[in-house]
Each structure stands twice: as structure tokens, then as C-alpha cells.
Scaffold this motif. Sequence first.
Motif, PDB file in Angstrom:
ATOM      1  N   GLU A 153       0.870  -1.172   0.000  1.00 51.08           N
ATOM      2  CA  GLU A 153       0.000   0.000   0.000  1.00 51.08           C
ATOM      3  C   GLU A 153       0.909   1.225   0.000  1.00 51.08           C
ATOM      4  OE1 GLU A 153      -3.787   1.169  -0.343  1.00 51.08           O
ATOM      5  OE2 GLU A 153      -3.359  -0.893   0.196  1.00 51.08           O
ATOM      6  N   TYR A 154       0.605   2.212  -0.814  1.00 52.22           N
ATOM      7  CA  TYR A 154       1.508   3.350  -0.959  1.00 52.22           C
ATOM      8  C   TYR A 154       0.721   4.652  -0.967  1.00 52.22           C
ATOM      9  CZ  TYR A 154       4.919   6.509  -3.056  1.00 52.22           C
ATOM     10  OH  TYR A 154       5.751   7.556  -3.310  1.00 52.22           O
ATOM     11  N   LEU A 155       1.140   5.569  -0.123  1.00 52.02           N
ATOM     12  CA  LEU A 155       0.584   6.918  -0.127  1.00 52.02           C
ATOM     13  C   LEU A 155       1.714   7.886  -0.436  1.00 52.02           C
ATOM     14  CD1 LEU A 155      -1.711   7.060   3.038  1.00 52.02           C
ATOM     15  CD2 LEU A 155      -2.405   7.000   0.651  1.00 52.02           C
ATOM     16  N   PRO A 156       1.708   8.512  -1.610  1.00 51.91           N
ATOM     17  CA  PRO A 156       2.808   9.421  -1.936  1.00 51.91           C
ATOM     18  C   PRO A 156       2.866  10.623  -0.996  1.00 51.91           C
ATOM     19  CG  PRO A 156       1.101   9.510  -3.609  1.00 51.91           C
ATOM     20  CD  PRO A 156       0.728   8.416  -2.668  1.00 51.91           C
ATOM     21  N   ILE A 157       1.713  11.068  -0.508  1.00 49.18           N
ATOM     22  CA  ILE A 157       1.662  12.162   0.462  1.00 49.18           C
ATOM     23  C   ILE A 157       0.906  11.630   1.669  1.00 49.18           C
ATOM     24  CG2 ILE A 157       0.908  14.520   0.925  1.00 49.18           C
ATOM     25  CD1 ILE A 157       0.960  14.923  -2.155  1.00 49.18           C
ATOM     26  N   PRO A 158       1.640  11.160   2.670  1.00 48.99           N
ATOM     27  CA  PRO A 158       0.952  10.544   3.805  1.00 48.99           C
ATOM     28  C   PRO A 158       0.172  11.568   4.626  1.00 48.99           C
ATOM     29  CG  PRO A 158       3.293  10.695   4.226  1.00 48.99           C
ATOM     30  CD  PRO A 158       3.080  11.160   2.820  1.00 48.99           C
ATOM     31  N   GLY A 159      -0.879  11.080   5.240  1.00 43.08           N
ATOM     32  CA  GLY A 159      -1.676  11.912   6.141  1.00 43.08           C
ATOM     33  C   GLY A 159      -1.059  11.899   7.522  1.00 43.08           C
ATOM     34  N   ARG A 160      -1.872  12.145   8.525  1.00 44.20           N
ATOM     35  CA  ARG A 160      -1.337  12.155   9.883  1.00 44.20           C
ATOM     36  C   ARG A 160      -0.959  10.745  10.302  1.00 44.20           C
ATOM     37  NH1 ARG A 160      -5.103  11.133  14.343  1.00 44.20           N
ATOM     38  NH2 ARG A 160      -7.014  10.577  13.308  1.00 44.20           N
ATOM     39  N   PHE A 161      -0.031  10.636  11.216  1.00 47.61           N
ATOM     40  CA  PHE A 161       0.462   9.341  11.672  1.00 47.61           C
ATOM     41  C   PHE A 161      -0.511   8.727  12.662  1.00 47.61           C
ATOM     42  CE2 PHE A 161       2.791   6.795  14.793  1.00 47.61           C
ATOM     43  CZ  PHE A 161       3.268   5.815  13.943  1.00 47.61           C
ATOM     44  N   GLU A 162      -0.908   7.511  12.388  1.00 45.57           N
ATOM     45  CA  GLU A 162      -1.708   6.727  13.319  1.00 45.57           C
ATOM     46  C   GLU A 162      -0.946   5.429  13.525  1.00 45.57           C
ATOM     47  OE1 GLU A 162      -5.904   6.397  12.524  1.00 45.57           O
ATOM     48  OE2 GLU A 162      -5.805   8.181  11.268  1.00 45.57           O
ATOM     49  N   GLY A 163      -0.411   5.226  14.728  1.00 47.49           N
ATOM     50  CA  GLY A 163       0.473   4.101  15.007  1.00 47.49           C
ATOM     51  C   GLY A 163      -0.183   2.742  14.989  1.00 47.49           C
ATOM     52  N   CYS A 164      -1.475   2.674  15.252  1.00 50.60           N
ATOM     53  CA  CYS A 164      -2.141   1.376  15.321  1.00 50.60           C
ATOM     54  C   CYS A 164      -3.464   1.488  14.568  1.00 50.60           C
ATOM     55  CB  CYS A 164      -2.362   0.976  16.775  1.00 50.60           C
ATOM     56  SG  CYS A 164      -3.023  -0.686  16.942  1.00 50.60           S
ATOM     57  N   VAL A 165      -3.463   0.992  13.340  1.00 46.22           N
ATOM     58  CA  VAL A 165      -4.662   1.041  12.517  1.00 46.22           C
ATOM     59  C   VAL A 165      -4.988  -0.382  12.092  1.00 46.22           C
ATOM     60  CG1 VAL A 165      -5.636   1.939  10.374  1.00 46.22           C
ATOM     61  CG2 VAL A 165      -4.013   3.314  11.659  1.00 46.22           C
ATOM     62  N   GLY A 170      -7.529  -8.745   3.534  1.00 48.81           N
ATOM     63  CA  GLY A 170      -6.959  -8.642   2.192  1.00 48.81           C
ATOM     64  C   GLY A 170      -6.219  -7.353   1.899  1.00 48.81           C
ATOM     65  N   GLN A 171      -6.194  -6.429   2.866  1.00 47.38           N
ATOM     66  CA  GLN A 171      -5.484  -5.171   2.649  1.00 47.38           C
ATOM     67  C   GLN A 171      -3.972  -5.430   2.682  1.00 47.38           C
ATOM     68  OE1 GLN A 171      -6.452  -1.987   5.368  1.00 47.38           O
ATOM     69  NE2 GLN A 171      -4.919  -0.625   4.514  1.00 47.38           N
ATOM     70  N   LYS A 172      -3.244  -4.713   1.826  1.00 45.40           N
ATOM     71  CA  LYS A 172      -1.790  -4.852   1.755  1.00 45.40           C
ATOM     72  C   LYS A 172      -1.125  -4.152   2.935  1.00 45.40           C
ATOM     73  CE  LYS A 172      -2.157  -4.196  -3.202  1.00 45.40           C
ATOM     74  NZ  LYS A 172      -1.806  -3.262  -4.254  1.00 45.40           N
ATOM     75  N   ALA A 173       0.104  -4.590   3.248  1.00 50.51           N
ATOM     76  CA  ALA A 173       0.930  -3.878   4.235  1.00 50.51           C
ATOM     77  C   ALA A 173       1.340  -2.553   3.613  1.00 50.51           C
ATOM     78  CB  ALA A 173       2.161  -4.703   4.600  1.00 50.51           C
ATOM     79  N   TRP A 174       1.798  -1.617   4.435  1.00 48.10           N
ATOM     80  CA  TRP A 174       2.127  -0.285   3.947  1.00 48.10           C
ATOM     81  C   TRP A 174       3.578  -0.167   3.514  1.00 48.10           C
ATOM     82  CZ3 TRP A 174      -1.514   3.300   3.126  1.00 48.10           C
ATOM     83  CH2 TRP A 174      -2.759   3.066   3.690  1.00 48.10           C
TER      84      TRP A 174
END
Length: 176
Positions: A153-165, A170-174
Motif C-alpha cells: 500500500e503506498y501513499l505518496p503524500i501521507p496523512g497524519r500518523f496513526e500508530g495502530c490502525v 486482504g489489505q496490503k501492508a504499507w
Amino acid sequence: MNRRDALQHVAILLGGVISAPVMAGVMGEKTYTGESLKVTLDQESLLAEVADIIIPTTNTPGAKAAGVEKFIVRVVRDCYTKEEQKAFYEGLSKLDADSKTKFGKGFVDLDVTQKNEMVKQTTVDNKPFFLKMKELTVTGYFTSEIGATKALEYLPIPGRFEGCVPLKPGQKAWAL
């Protein structure tokens, strides 16, 4: 976070530590300035096939599609001593020779089942080569554009940091 920190975090996530030569290669550094071995197109093609068995194409592109063999050639050339290069390519040649002995044809010409069998055999018969090949393949794949954007999973512009989501099924790792 800089790229070096991100790669170290990826290495930890993948269950290990990236060796110093591979880490230098990822960073684009050249730690070996001596004469290097020349790599033939056949060797490069063989590297691509072995890497594609380690990370095959599934619902995401595999190592071959990511061009991992180019990464491996560059890192081995720029970051391994000539003796280490020789040992690595001898391991690759041994895999091909063992394929010819067992199946009567080179590794590149085998079907997928036979290739899997040969790589599995290499994990026992030539473990040092396999571990180095696996490390280079995994690192090259997950630091490639395809690996970072298609497999992770890739976010070119990450949002705020959430340590435990929590992840959805089936979702990919970040990617970091």
C-alpha cells in the motif's frame, strides 16, 4: 523520515536486517572500486528467472516484471568484492548445472514446477547462495516502483500518523 530509515523499517517488517552491501546498493553507493566480473546476458536472464521463482507474478507483478535482475547485477558489481562476486555467480552457475543434470536442460528452460523444485533443492544444497539471492531479490523488489506501489500500500503524500490502525481483510501492508 529519510530513505535510509524507511528501508531499515522495511527490512525489519520483512523479518530481517539488510546486509551492509545490499543497504549500500539500495542507497546507490559504490563500496567496491576494484575490477568486477563481467555479467553475461545469459547470467542476467538466469537471475531474472530465479528471482521470479522467489517472488512470482500473482495478483501483483513479480520480480521479473520489476526488473530485479538489474538491481542484483548492480549491487553485486558495486558492493561486493571480486571474491564475493565470484562465489555468487558460481552459485548461480551451480543451480543451472544442477538443473541440466536433473532435468536435462538449463534452469531458464524448465517449467515452473521444475524451477520450484530446483530452488527448493538449492535452499539445502547451496544455502549461502540462496540466502544472498533471496535477500537481493526481496530488497530489489520492495524498493522498486512496482514493489512499493503494486505489492505494498503506498501513499505518496501521507496523512497524519496513526500508530495502530486495523487492516481490512486482504489489505496490503504499507510501503514506507
